[in-house]
Scaffold this motif. Structure first.
Motif, mmCIF file in Angstrom:
data_model
loop_
_atom_site.group_PDB
_atom_site.id
_atom_site.type_symbol
_atom_site.label_atom_id
_atom_site.label_comp_id
_atom_site.label_asym_id
_atom_site.label_seq_id
_atom_site.Cartn_x
_atom_site.Cartn_y
_atom_site.Cartn_z
ATOM 1 N N TYR A 1 0.839 -0.884 -0.419
ATOM 2 C CA TYR A 1 0.169 0.282 -0.296
ATOM 3 C C TYR A 1 0.928 1.338 -0.063
ATOM 4 C CZ TYR A 1 -2.730 3.922 1.456
ATOM 5 O OH TYR A 1 -3.362 5.093 1.264
ATOM 6 N N VAL A 2 1.453 0.866 0.361
ATOM 7 C CA VAL A 2 2.507 2.594 0.875
ATOM 8 C C VAL A 2 3.559 2.437 -0.181
ATOM 9 C CG1 VAL A 2 4.468 3.726 2.008
ATOM 10 C CG2 VAL A 2 3.298 2.056 3.458
ATOM 11 N N SER A 3 3.346 1.006 -1.347
ATOM 12 C CA SER A 3 4.718 1.820 -2.543
ATOM 13 C C SER A 3 3.620 2.275 -2.952
ATOM 14 C CB SER A 3 5.026 0.123 -2.637
ATOM 15 O OG SER A 3 6.356 -0.085 -2.026
ATOM 16 N N ALA A 4 2.438 1.570 -3.188
ATOM 17 C CA ALA A 4 1.396 1.979 -3.792
ATOM 18 C C ALA A 4 0.781 3.002 -4.321
ATOM 19 C CB ALA A 4 0.368 1.166 -4.475
ATOM 20 N N ARG A 5 0.438 3.637 -2.827
ATOM 21 C CA ARG A 5 -0.251 4.644 -2.628
ATOM 22 C C ARG A 5 0.389 6.338 -1.389
ATOM 23 N NH1 ARG A 5 -5.463 6.232 -4.438
ATOM 24 N NH2 ARG A 5 -6.144 3.353 -5.251
ATOM 25 N N ALA B 1 -0.867 9.726 8.560
ATOM 26 C CA ALA B 1 -1.859 8.738 8.733
ATOM 27 C C ALA B 1 -1.253 7.488 8.479
ATOM 28 C CB ALA B 1 -2.539 9.638 6.763
ATOM 29 N N LEU B 2 -0.119 7.253 7.393
ATOM 30 C CA LEU B 2 0.145 5.773 7.108
ATOM 31 C C LEU B 2 0.433 5.106 8.931
ATOM 32 C CD1 LEU B 2 2.901 5.963 4.680
ATOM 33 C CD2 LEU B 2 0.401 4.694 4.307
ATOM 34 N N MET B 3 1.585 5.625 9.847
ATOM 35 C CA MET B 3 1.225 5.139 11.029
ATOM 36 C C MET B 3 0.377 5.117 11.478
ATOM 37 S SD MET B 3 3.855 7.009 14.028
ATOM 38 C CE MET B 3 2.439 8.746 14.198
ATOM 39 N N GLN B 4 -1.005 5.312 11.684
ATOM 40 C CA GLN B 4 -2.505 5.507 12.246
ATOM 41 C C GLN B 4 -2.751 4.049 11.209
ATOM 42 O OE1 GLN B 4 -4.719 8.983 12.738
ATOM 43 N NE2 GLN B 4 -3.034 10.125 13.993
ATOM 44 N N ALA B 5 -3.023 4.163 10.344
ATOM 45 C CA ALA B 5 -3.549 2.972 9.354
ATOM 46 C C ALA B 5 -2.373 1.532 9.648
ATOM 47 C CB ALA B 5 -3.026 3.455 8.085
ATOM 48 N N PHE B 6 -1.119 2.172 10.095
ATOM 49 C CA PHE B 6 -0.510 0.743 10.112
ATOM 50 C C PHE B 6 -0.707 -0.004 11.648
ATOM 51 C CE2 PHE B 6 3.666 -1.392 12.404
ATOM 52 C CZ PHE B 6 3.529 -2.663 11.197
ATOM 53 N N ARG B 7 -0.884 0.671 12.269
ATOM 54 C CA ARG B 7 -1.683 0.075 14.024
ATOM 55 C C ARG B 7 -2.927 -0.516 14.116
ATOM 56 N NH1 ARG B 7 -1.131 5.674 16.999
ATOM 57 N NH2 ARG B 7 1.013 6.360 16.948
ATOM 58 N N TYR C 1 -9.690 4.928 3.616
ATOM 59 C CA TYR C 1 -9.851 4.984 4.504
ATOM 60 C C TYR C 1 -8.500 6.309 5.046
ATOM 61 C CZ TYR C 1 -10.076 3.324 9.246
ATOM 62 O OH TYR C 1 -9.348 2.949 11.050
ATOM 63 N N VAL C 2 -7.591 5.761 4.687
ATOM 64 C CA VAL C 2 -6.022 6.581 4.974
ATOM 65 C C VAL C 2 -6.410 7.861 4.109
ATOM 66 C CG1 VAL C 2 -3.788 6.443 4.806
ATOM 67 C CG2 VAL C 2 -4.868 4.385 4.580
#
Length: 164
Positions: A6-10, A35-41, A55-56
């Motif tokens: 997801y991180v690579s794509a977005r 945003a990515l940190m909260q999504a990762f959790r 969502y992110v």
């Protein structure tokens, strides 16, 4: 989809969204990282929703709006900074336009977010409403007020041509 995929794509798209709403590349990186940190959790839950990016993106927008409510936030975007690694497209040309940035800086954070999501992210009113947690009619009213403010700022001709 795994988090790394997801991180690579977005990831860059999130930074560009953060830059477009805030006008500051460092702040954009911070917004994307938060945003990515909260999504990762809660990635197990996030990856199972219909649209994880929605969502992110909502996390990023909510963080930006929260940030603007804090006293330490400076409202004036610094549009001279060009996000490195950004994929060029017609929206980048609009976002980097100095007169547009100055006009957008006069809007409230919510008005700016609505216009960015509508014209830069090309989202419909229902999706914008879902991102902001408001009704679609509120999105339309906010956009209408924001565009009216831009028209009043005597930048009508150049801005309206770019936004339409």
């Amino acid at each position: 989809m795994e988090f790394e995929e997801y991180v690579s794509a977005r990831g860059q798209e999130l930074v560009r969204l953060g830059f477009t709403v805030s006008g500051d590349y460092q702040r954009a990186e911070d917004l994307a990282q938060i945003a990515l940190m909260q999504a990762f959790r809660s990635w197990r839950k996030v990856r199972n929703v219909d649209d994880p990016h929605h969502y992110v993106r909502r996390i990023l927008v909510n963080e930006f709006l929260s940030m603007t409510r804090r006293r330490s936030y400076s409202e004036a975007p610094t549009a001279e900074i060009d996000p490195q690694g950004a994929v060029p497209d017609h929206a980048t040309d609009i976002a980097n336009s100095d007169d547009l940035w100055r006009a957008l800086a006069t809007l409230s954070a919510r008005e700016r977010v609505v216009l960015v999501l509508r014209y830069y992210q090309d989202l419909d009113d229902q999706t914008i409403a879902d991102v902001l947690g408001i009704k679609p009619s509120s999105v339309r009213a906010t956009a209408s007020r924001a565009l009216a403010s831009l028209r009043e700022s005597k930048k009508t001709n150049r801005i309206d041509e770019r936004l339409s």
